[in-house]
Design a protein around this motif. Structure first.
Motif, short mmCIF file in Angstrom:
data_model
loop_
_atom_site.label_atom_id
_atom_site.label_comp_id
_atom_site.label_asym_id
_atom_site.label_seq_id
_atom_site.Cartn_x
_atom_site.Cartn_y
_atom_site.Cartn_z
N LEU A 65 -1.23 1.92 -5.69
CA LEU A 65 -1.75 0.56 -5.57
C LEU A 65 -1.58 0.01 -4.16
N LEU A 66 -0.45 0.33 -3.53
CA LEU A 66 -0.21 -0.15 -2.16
C LEU A 66 -1.14 0.51 -1.16
N LEU A 67 -1.61 1.71 -1.48
CA LEU A 67 -2.56 2.38 -0.58
C LEU A 67 -3.96 1.76 -0.63
N VAL A 68 -4.27 1.04 -1.73
CA VAL A 68 -5.61 0.48 -1.89
C VAL A 68 -5.96 -0.53 -0.79
N PRO A 69 -5.12 -1.58 -0.54
CA PRO A 69 -5.49 -2.52 0.53
C PRO A 69 -5.52 -1.86 1.91
N ILE A 70 -4.68 -0.84 2.11
CA ILE A 70 -4.69 -0.12 3.39
C ILE A 70 -6.02 0.60 3.58
N LEU A 71 -6.48 1.26 2.52
CA LEU A 71 -7.76 1.97 2.58
C LEU A 71 -8.92 1.02 2.75
N LEU A 72 -8.89 -0.10 2.02
CA LEU A 72 -9.98 -1.08 2.12
C LEU A 72 -10.07 -1.65 3.54
N ALA A 73 -8.91 -1.92 4.14
CA ALA A 73 -8.92 -2.45 5.51
C ALA A 73 -9.53 -1.43 6.48
N ASP A 74 -9.22 -0.16 6.28
CA ASP A 74 -9.79 0.88 7.15
C ASP A 74 -11.29 1.04 6.91
N VAL A 75 -11.72 0.86 5.66
CA VAL A 75 -13.15 0.96 5.34
C VAL A 75 -13.90 -0.17 6.04
N VAL A 76 -13.34 -1.36 6.01
CA VAL A 76 -13.97 -2.50 6.69
C VAL A 76 -14.09 -2.24 8.18
N ARG A 77 -13.06 -1.63 8.75
CA ARG A 77 -13.10 -1.31 10.19
C ARG A 77 -14.02 -0.13 10.48
N GLY A 78 -14.35 0.64 9.46
CA GLY A 78 -15.16 1.83 9.64
C GLY A 78 -14.39 2.95 10.30
N GLU A 79 -13.10 3.03 10.01
CA GLU A 79 -12.23 4.01 10.68
C GLU A 79 -11.38 4.78 9.68
N VAL A 80 -12.00 5.35 8.67
CA VAL A 80 -11.27 6.10 7.66
C VAL A 80 -11.24 7.58 8.05
N GLU A 81 -10.04 8.09 8.28
CA GLU A 81 -9.83 9.50 8.58
C GLU A 81 -8.92 10.09 7.50
N PRO A 82 -9.40 11.03 6.69
CA PRO A 82 -8.56 11.57 5.60
C PRO A 82 -7.22 12.10 6.09
N ILE A 83 -7.17 12.69 7.28
CA ILE A 83 -5.92 13.26 7.78
C ILE A 83 -4.84 12.21 7.95
N TYR A 315 4.29 -0.36 9.57
CA TYR A 315 3.93 -1.76 9.78
C TYR A 315 2.86 -1.88 10.86
N ILE A 316 3.00 -1.13 11.94
CA ILE A 316 2.02 -1.16 13.03
C ILE A 316 0.65 -0.71 12.52
N GLU A 317 0.63 0.34 11.72
CA GLU A 317 -0.65 0.91 11.30
C GLU A 317 -1.24 0.24 10.07
N ALA A 318 -0.39 -0.29 9.18
CA ALA A 318 -0.91 -0.82 7.90
C ALA A 318 -0.33 -2.16 7.51
N GLY A 319 0.36 -2.84 8.42
CA GLY A 319 0.86 -4.17 8.14
C GLY A 319 1.88 -4.21 7.01
N LEU A 320 1.90 -5.33 6.30
CA LEU A 320 2.87 -5.50 5.21
C LEU A 320 2.69 -4.48 4.09
N PRO A 321 1.46 -4.15 3.66
CA PRO A 321 1.31 -3.11 2.63
C PRO A 321 1.91 -1.77 3.06
N GLY A 322 1.75 -1.42 4.33
CA GLY A 322 2.32 -0.17 4.82
C GLY A 322 3.83 -0.20 4.82
N LEU A 323 4.41 -1.33 5.21
CA LEU A 323 5.86 -1.47 5.21
C LEU A 323 6.41 -1.38 3.79
N LEU A 324 5.73 -2.03 2.84
CA LEU A 324 6.16 -1.96 1.44
C LEU A 324 6.02 -0.54 0.89
N PHE A 325 4.96 0.15 1.30
CA PHE A 325 4.72 1.52 0.83
C PHE A 325 5.86 2.44 1.25
#
Length: 416
Positions: A65-83, A315-325
């Motif tokens: 669930l915590l990965l969902v907002p991280i992925l959505l933010a990257d989709v909005v930026r158009g910068e999704v890299e599976p690696i 935190y740098i790469e994914a903000g609060l969701p990344g820190l919680l993850f």
């Protein structure tokens, strides 16, 4: 046999660094082989033991669930890299580790790993004694650090885990000759750690001590029994520093010939300043992307480094969701290891679980543990499988319902 072989292969990836794979032109092959070994192990375990009984079903669900907002933010930026989402490979271990443990047919995974690490430590030690080519030497001429695998931190981490696990075998050796042999192996691993000059290894040992005492049945008595071993280790470190090399000690002294933080402090502040105005971070993988073509100079004298701290990097790469993850992931792995260590009666397995946990915490604080995904998955596979083995062994035998109604015991005898 296939499960044990795949288990050994997947763990073996922890011993091959990105630099070594690049040197042998195995980058793409390594990714495919790793995913094939991972998928093959899970599939083989499920075929042998199809019943799914996760260690903790709640944790992987929350992590997903915590990965969902991280992925959505990257989709909005158009910068999704599976690696860049490779950390997600850790999550299935919570689900499938019990299946792998049962598929090993009661064999202790820590014993298998100890044997593999014995080969690794002895092989690299022989290289250190007989063949140390110049490309293995890192650092300046006055502060040489020997790197056997292309990653000083990974090599030191493997040797430290082996050292702590082997000391457990020394304490339980039934014969003096066997104890002496294990002590020699532990000493070899310790020398390999010192040759790397990596300070994270000493932090790992300190964390392991805390975890070992905290999970003991009688923590006070455990600490008192460990005092002679601690004094002996400090004495050996002093002898090594006086007679062999003071490089390891020098790296601990503020004001020595190099920046004490190795440039980390300036880089961490730089990354943090960039991320403060981004609640969802700069994007998963932004650190790797910006350093892909080399390290830019920050002020003409200092170079930009990786953050060398996992909570900060997430935190740098994914903000609060990344820190919680990453916080939840680390917390649950530590909790799992401590719970299993309290219930375990096998010294080697207990020491291995705590050593892997200590290494994870130390590297997460001072390195980028989950960026080295081959290393992280290989070791956390051992941790979760060993913990699942402890929990499986501690469960009482389940009596089928029809036997309960008839008054039968599991072995077929009737209750009088």
């Amino acid at each position: 046999m296939p499960v044990r072989l795949l288990f050994a292969i997947l763990f073996g990836f922890a011993c091959v660094s990105s630099e070594a794979a690049g040197l042998w032109s195995l980058d793409r092959v390594r990714i495919l082989a790793f995913l094939a070994a991972y998928g093959g192990l899970v599939l083989a375990a499920l075929l042998r033991e199809p019943r799914l009984e996760p260690i903790d079903a709640r944790t992987p669900a929350l992590l997903a669930l915590l990965l969902v907002p991280i992925l959505l933010a990257d989709v909005v930026r158009g910068e999704v890299e599976p690696i860049d989402y490779k950390v997600a490979l850790v999550v299935p271990l919570f689900l499938f580790a019990p299946n792998v443990a049962r598929a090993l047919d009661g064999r202790d995974p820590s014993e298998l790993v100890w044997r593999l690490l014995t080969l690794y430590v002895v092989a690299t030690a022989l290289i250190a004694v007989f063949v140390v080519p110049d490309f293995l030497r890192r650092g300046r001429p006055d502060l040489t650090r020997v790197d056997f695998t292309g990653s000083l931190v990974a090599h030191a981490g493997l040797c430290t885990i082996y050292l702590l696990a082997t000391l457990a075998k020394v304490r339980t050796s039934a014969q003096p000759v066997l104890a002496a042999g294990h002590l020699c192996l532990a000493g070899t691993a310790g020398a390999m750690v010192l040759l790397t000059g990596t300070r994270t290894a000493l932090v790992t040992c300190a964390i392991h001590l805390v975890l070992d005492v905290a999970t003991a049945e009688r923590p006070g008595d455990r600490f008192v029994r460990l005092l002679p071993a601690i004094a002996g280790a400090l004495g050996l470190l002093a002898v090594y520093t006086i007679l062999v090399s003071d490089d390891f000690l020098e790296r601990w002294l503020p004001g020595s010939t190099e920046d004490w933080s190795s440039g980390r402090a300036v880089s961490q502040l730089h990354w943090l300043a960039l991320a403060l105005d981004e609640p969802l971070g700069l994007g998963f993988g932004v650190v790797r992307e910006r350093l892909a073509e080399g390290r830019p100079a920050l002020d003409g004298t200092r170079w930009l480094e990786w953050p060398h701290n996992e909570p900060l990097r997430f935190y740098i790469e994914a903000g609060l969701p990344g820190l919680l993850f990453v916080g939840l992931l680390l917390f649950e792995l530590v909790r799992l290891a401590m719970r299993a260590a309290r219930a375990d009666d096998r010294p080697l397995r207990r020491a291995t679980m705590l050593a892997i946990t200590a290494d994870m915490l130390a590297q997460s604080a001072f390195q980028n543990y989950f960026n080295s995904i081959y290393y992280a998955v290989g070791l956390l596979l051992v941790l979760t499988t060993s913990a699942a083995s402890v929990e499986t062994a501690s469960r009482p035998a389940v009596v089928p319902r029809d036997n309960q109604l008839r008054g039968d015991l599991p072995d077929g005898r009737r209750v009088a």
